[in-house]
Design a protein around this motif. Structure first.
Motif, PDB file in Angstrom:
ATOM      1  N   GLU A   1      60.894  81.018  14.170  1.00  0.00           N
ATOM      2  CA  GLU A   1      59.532  80.484  14.216  1.00  0.00           C
ATOM      3  C   GLU A   1      58.534  81.358  13.466  1.00  0.00           C
ATOM      4  O   GLU A   1      57.448  80.900  13.106  1.00  0.00           O
ATOM      5  CB  GLU A   1      59.077  80.335  15.679  1.00  0.00           C
TER       6      GLU A   1
ATOM      7  N   ASP B   1      58.186  81.601   8.378  1.00  0.00           N
ATOM      8  CA  ASP B   1      57.299  80.972   7.401  1.00  0.00           C
ATOM      9  C   ASP B   1      55.998  81.756   7.266  1.00  0.00           C
ATOM     10  O   ASP B   1      55.516  82.012   6.157  1.00  0.00           O
ATOM     11  CB  ASP B   1      57.000  79.525   7.803  1.00  0.00           C
TER      12      ASP B   1
ATOM     13  N   HIS C   1      54.458  77.590  10.503  1.00  0.00           N
ATOM     14  CA  HIS C   1      55.819  77.060  10.628  1.00  0.00           C
ATOM     15  C   HIS C   1      55.862  75.644  10.071  1.00  0.00           C
ATOM     16  O   HIS C   1      54.972  74.834  10.340  1.00  0.00           O
ATOM     17  CB  HIS C   1      56.269  77.052  12.090  1.00  0.00           C
TER      18      HIS C   1
ATOM     19  N   SER D   1      62.463  81.471   3.627  1.00  0.00           N
ATOM     20  CA  SER D   1      62.663  81.176   5.050  1.00  0.00           C
ATOM     21  C   SER D   1      63.925  80.352   5.269  1.00  0.00           C
ATOM     22  O   SER D   1      64.677  80.586   6.222  1.00  0.00           O
ATOM     23  CB  SER D   1      61.447  80.424   5.603  1.00  0.00           C
TER      24      SER D   1
END
Length: 422
Positions: free
Chosen positions: A135, A138, A282, A333
């Motif tokens: 989580e 990003d 996110h 990511s």
């Protein structure tokens, strides 16, 4: 997945600050050497050679660097990388002080520092995966993406302020100090992987399967197509964006504040894009977000090619640049989440190798394409149907290139989005 504790994030943010200082020093040195070399030789070719020699190691041996990153503790890799680059800066300062500086020596130092840098990028990516949860990635990668444009904004101002009083030697010393600060910080740091990893010398001999292990994983998990897609985008972007200054001066006729405004918009766009990722934090579908951003970049390339006024050129370039750090953060990511930790060094090194190769090929291809093909064809009237659309101007060749690049980027990105739905 267990959440990463706050101390891990604090460590990562401190690493980013140190990384930013090193990048700032490197960009200041690069600019100062470029200024000094041009005034000393009145040639631009040596400056291009510097960029090539710096990126050549990653092009030729990036995948091998990934094996080292996967086998050694990441802190050791970063420490050796910064130490090597500091040694290069020290040697450059000595050559300037004691009068044995030469272009071959400079290229040798740059090549050596390029070897050190090719280990640094995949190691930094794996450390991010090590110290963040799914989580958090990003946002963290978005924050990391702010470093490059910030350095691009601050470095020219500092060089303008310090070059005259300090000279090239003083700037290089400052660069060496940034690497020294990074080295001292890494000496005091401990990362979670150091209790698990063994030195590469203690492991079995490197085999071919070790070199291609990351590539095999990407092939089996349909990641090679994604990497190829990003490589194509990089190829279309890098060489074309290097023509911004001659294009703006030729299209608008403004060689003063207009160029400055457009270049500020370029760096501001990259910074804003990184801030957007960091603010949202996110994204549910990273590949879709990346592809949508590249569609916007492609469309803005077309707008940029058609604009004539400096203000509209700057706005178009700002909007063109916003999706690029978004795409970089999404790719990082995604790979940090799906690639096993034991293979991340090799995967990120391979991606870095592809990006470096596509960038260098773009630099070599785009200039001659405009100078020897597109612009002469436009001047001879061979593209009269096209000139009637874009206008007969000194930069018609660059306009054609921008329109073609924008069209291809948009088409390829829309195709990727359609294929992912199936």
């Amino acid at each position: 997945m267990k959440p990463i504790n706050k101390s891990g994030l604090h460590t990562l943010y401190l690493l980013m600050i140190v990384e930013g200082l090193s990048m700032l020093g490197t960009r200041m040195t690069s600019m100062s050497i470029g200024i000094w070399l041009y005034h000393s030789t009145h040639q631009t070719t040596p400056i291009l050679w510097i960029a090539l020699f710096n990126e050549l190691p990653a092009m030729l041996a990036g995948s091998i660097a990934g094996i080292v990153v996967d086998r050694l503790p990441k802190r050791i890799v970063l420490l050796l990388s910064d130490t090597g680059q500091a040694i290069g800066s020290a040697l450059l300062v000595m050559s300037l002080w004691f009068g044995f500086f030469s272009l071959p020596l400079l290229l040798t130092i740059v090549f050596f520092q390029g070897i050190c840098a090719m280990f640094q990028s995949p190691a930094a990516q794996t450390v991010t995966a090590l110290l963040t949860s799914e989580e958090q990635r990003d946002r963290v990668n978005g924050i990391r993406e702010t470093i490059f444009p910030l350095a691009g904004i601050i470095a020219p101002a500092l060089v303008g302020l310090l070059y005259t009083p300090l000279g090239i030697t003083g700037i290089v010393i400052l660069d060496g100090i940034t690497f020294l600060v990074s080295t001292i910080f890494l000496l005091t740091l401990r990362l979670p992987d150091e209790m698990k990893e063994k030195l590469i010398l203690d492991q079995e001999k490197v085999a071919l399967r070790d070199i291609v292990g990351g590539i095999v994983f990407m092939f089996q998990n349909r990641l090679l197509g994604l990497v190829a897609y990003v490589g194509v985008i990089n190829f279309l972007l890098n060489g074309t964006l290097e023509m911004v200054v001659p294009y703006v001066s030729g299209a608008s006729g403004d060689v003063g504040w207009g160029i400055s405004f457009v270049l500020i918009g370029m760096n501001a766009g990259a910074f804003v894009g990184a801030l957007i990722v960091a603010s949202i934090g996110h994204f549910r579908d990273r590949i879709k977000t990346m592809s949508q951003g590249y569609v916007m970049t492609g469309l803005m390339f077309i707008v940029f090619a058609m604009a004539k006024d400096s203000i509209w050129l700057g706005i178009a370039l700002l909007l063109l640049m916003i999706p690029l750090p978004v795409g970089n953060a999404m790719l990082s990511s995604h790979l940090q989440s799906v690639v096993p930790s034991a293979l991340q060094g090799r995967v990120f090194a391979f991606v870095y190798q592809i990006n470096m190769t596509s960038s260098v090929l773009s630099f070599f291809a785009m200039g001659p394409l405009v100078d020897r093909v597109l612009q002469p064809a436009a001047a001879k009237g061979e593209l009269s149907w096209f000139i009637s659309f874009v206008g007969d101007q000194a930069v018609s060749g660059i306009v054609i290139l921008y329109l073609a690049a924008g069209t291809v980027i948009t088409t390829v990105s829309l195709t990727v989005m359609i294929l992912r739905r199936k």
